[in-house]
Write an enzyme that holds these catalytic residues in place. Sequence first.
Site, mmCIF file in Angstrom:
data_model
loop_
_atom_site.group_PDB
_atom_site.id
_atom_site.type_symbol
_atom_site.label_atom_id
_atom_site.label_comp_id
_atom_site.label_asym_id
_atom_site.label_seq_id
_atom_site.Cartn_x
_atom_site.Cartn_y
_atom_site.Cartn_z
ATOM 1 N N ASP A 104 0.670 -1.196 -0.167
ATOM 2 C CA ASP A 104 -0.112 0.090 0.117
ATOM 3 C C ASP A 104 0.894 1.238 -0.087
ATOM 4 O O ASP A 104 1.739 1.490 0.870
ATOM 5 C CB ASP A 104 -0.964 0.165 1.145
ATOM 6 C CG ASP A 104 -1.669 -1.178 1.584
ATOM 7 O OD1 ASP A 104 -1.688 -2.237 0.922
ATOM 8 O OD2 ASP A 104 -2.198 -1.186 2.846
ATOM 9 N N SER A 134 -0.308 0.314 7.556
ATOM 10 C CA SER A 134 -0.426 1.367 6.637
ATOM 11 C C SER A 134 -1.258 2.807 7.150
ATOM 12 O O SER A 134 -1.589 2.375 8.479
ATOM 13 C CB SER A 134 -1.657 1.199 5.496
ATOM 14 O OG SER A 134 -1.091 0.483 4.574
ATOM 15 N N GLU A 158 -10.450 -2.136 4.370
ATOM 16 C CA GLU A 158 -9.067 -1.700 4.747
ATOM 17 C C GLU A 158 -8.868 -0.388 3.861
ATOM 18 O O GLU A 158 -9.561 0.100 3.000
ATOM 19 C CB GLU A 158 -8.192 -2.643 4.092
ATOM 20 C CG GLU A 158 -8.183 -4.002 4.648
ATOM 21 C CD GLU A 158 -6.892 -5.022 4.023
ATOM 22 O OE1 GLU A 158 -6.384 -5.368 5.115
ATOM 23 O OE2 GLU A 158 -6.955 -5.162 3.074
#
Length: 534
Positions: free
Chosen positions: A85, A145, A268
């Site tokens: 990511d 992340s 997410e």
Amino acid sequence: MDSYLSSVAARSNSRTARFLFSSSGNSPSGRHFTLMNLLCITLHGAVYSKLLEKARSYEAKKIAATDKESKPLFHISAPAGWINDPNGFSVYNGKIHLFYQYYPYLREWGPMHWGHSTTSDMIKWEQLPCVLAPDEEYDKKGCFSGSAIEADGKHVLVYTGVTRIKLPDGSEQERQNQCIAFGDGLNYVKHENNPVVTGDMLPENCSRIDFRDPKIWKEDDTYYLIVGSKDLNNVGQVVLCSSKNLTDWQFETILAANSTGKIGTMWECPDFFGLEDKHVLICSPQSMKADKYEFHNGHNSVYFLGDYDKENHVFIKEEPHTLDYGMDFYAPQTTLLPDGRRVMIAWMKSWDACVVPDSQDWQGMMTLPRELEIKDGRIWQKPVKEIENYRANKCHYTDKKIDCYTTFDGIKGRTLDMTVELSGEEYNNFTVEMACDDEYSTAFTYNRVAGMLEIDRTFCGVTKDVVCVRKIKIADTDRKLKLRFIVDRQSIELFINDGQQVATTAICTPLQADGISFNCDGSAVVDIEKYDII
Ligand code: FRU
């Protein structure tokens, strides 16, 4: 803010100094220090842990030994090992920064670090040293992340610290909490009071295990975080927290949830921002089921347009839509540029299709940053305009009839920007093959009658049985089909009809396969405009 930043800096430096001057090397100030997080001091005076130092020196050696030609030319790719990511996409000190999930030591996912690149134009990127390593008790299982913001001259990173706790019965369980680190664009110090947002702040029925990927923004004098979550029945949702000073946070509300049950489980990497007169919620749900040609099985990235009542923190969302119809697009993140453009970048891969050639010792790329706008109730995307500054060797053909296998002089390459405009009604199927030779190809076939475009990378060189075909229902079949291909060695991003739809596909085709061919089962007419990107 000022006082918080300077006090953290002072505390952090005195902690370091005490450690450096202690003769025994025992834990400073009674804190539990593992061997991993013994602090080091560099010639520049920056402070970081052994684990971060190890990652930095490892990546520096790998980068020095990398054959640049084997990497994408104008897309971010793993400096060493693995990336996923995009994180911390933000503007700080006149530069655009991008961080990413990073495991430098292997081309597979491992304990997450944060890698770092900067740019002035989103096309040419400068590699900077890795900034976060999982070197504290509260993030020992990974720095997951997150996002970044500028606050009082400092660059503040907000990330998920993953750890494990012991339960009363002696077993262990994972915990995901939100942490902050602040820095100067090069070196970052984790806050002493981390984690600053914990799962315990959430309502009882929210998971403490799946609580990650904070996206931060500021509205007036308040900071907000939206964080991915799910409830105890596996219903995906995003939660909203607020803070006046970045360290003391409170839970506000569950801003949105998978109310229809159709949008996967855990949500997410959420993002939330105003765009024109709407608000946009982006998230990347796990475990989705295909829904006609809008969503595919597995990991998707979706957006909801809606209206946001800022005072009461109520988001009324409309129907979800897909962000990218290709095979390799996940966990996008946006930032607002000083000139007002909202730009989005994503991991150019999917958890469901991670495959690279055996000979390649790195894995992971980012998409080209894309400018977002709303038209006809949908998000349209186009490559950032700066790409045009890197165009060369224009090659232009107009009104060319295609009624069999056809190639054109000058139309080939693996770093290019090519637009094909298609007209005529005397055919059913029209195909463009990219990155092709006798052995390899990735084919884009438009079925005019069905109004469908099929991407097929079966013969791009993959050696695993991953998804290779994707079918896209073209949203507007009343106009000439316009296909803009941005190719950068291992990827093909296709912008359909000026960005009304986008399809991103990673390929692993040897670079010598640089052919482009056209074919048609009847007779079509094309205009082609092609530039090399140099
Ligand atoms: C999304 C994700 C995030 C997590 C990160 C771990 O791709 O699963 O939810 O923070 O990757 O690397």
